[in-house]
Motif scaffolding. Structure first.
Motif, PDB file in Angstrom:
ATOM      1  N   ILE A   4       2.447  13.919  -5.547  1.00 25.18           N
ATOM      2  CA  ILE A   4       2.241  13.544  -4.152  1.00 25.18           C
ATOM      3  C   ILE A   4       1.786  12.097  -4.109  1.00 25.18           C
ATOM      4  O   ILE A   4       0.870  11.702  -4.828  1.00 25.18           O
ATOM      5  N   LEU A   5       2.448  11.294  -3.300  1.00 22.73           N
ATOM      6  CA  LEU A   5       2.120   9.888  -3.174  1.00 22.73           C
ATOM      7  C   LEU A   5       0.933   9.725  -2.235  1.00 22.73           C
ATOM      8  O   LEU A   5       1.001  10.073  -1.061  1.00 22.73           O
ATOM      9  N   THR A   6      -0.161   9.216  -2.783  1.00 28.68           N
ATOM     10  CA  THR A   6      -1.374   8.972  -2.011  1.00 28.68           C
ATOM     11  C   THR A   6      -1.803   7.521  -2.224  1.00 28.68           C
ATOM     12  O   THR A   6      -1.322   6.860  -3.152  1.00 28.68           O
TER      13      THR A   6
END
Length: 96
Positions: A4-6
Motif C-alpha cells: 500500500i502506497l503511503t
C-alpha cells in the motif's frame, strides 16, 4: 501481495541521481540518497552497477556521510567523488 502506497512508504525510498557511465561502457556509478531527510545532515552513498544488468548493483561507500558526484578515470579503473566524511559540510575529493 501488493504494498500500500503511503506517505511513509514514499519517504523511505532511496533515489539515484547523477549516473555516470564508465568510459569503457561496462559500469554505471551513481549517487543514492534517501528520498527524505531523516537526520540533520544529509547522507548519500556511491553505488556501482553493471551497465548490462548482469550483476546486482552494489554500494561502494558507507552512506554515513554525503558522498556524491562520482566521476570515472579515463581508463575506467577508478572513481573520484566528493565527500564530507572528514568534516561535515566540507567536501573533499576521494578516490576509489
Amino acid at each position: 501481495m501488493a504494498t500500500i502506497l503511503t506517505p511513509e512508504t514514499l519517504v523511505d525510498l532511496s533515489v539515484a541521481s547523477d549516473p555516470q557511465v564508465s568510459p569503457d561502457g561496462r559500469w554505471v556509478a551513481a549517487t543514492v540518497a534517501p528520498a527524505s531527510k531523516r537526520d540533520e545532515h544529509p547522507v548519500s552513498a556511491i553505488w556501482l552497477a553493471a551497465s548490462d544488468g548482469s550483476q546486482p548493483a552494489r554500494q561502494l561507500t558507507s552512506g554515513l556521510a554525503q558522498d556524491n558526484h562520482p566521476r570515472w578515470s579515463p581508463d575506467s579503473t577508478r572513481i573520484a567523488f566528493i565527500s564530507d566524511r572528514s568534516e561535515r559540510g566540507t567536501g573533499q575529493l576521494h578516490i576509489l
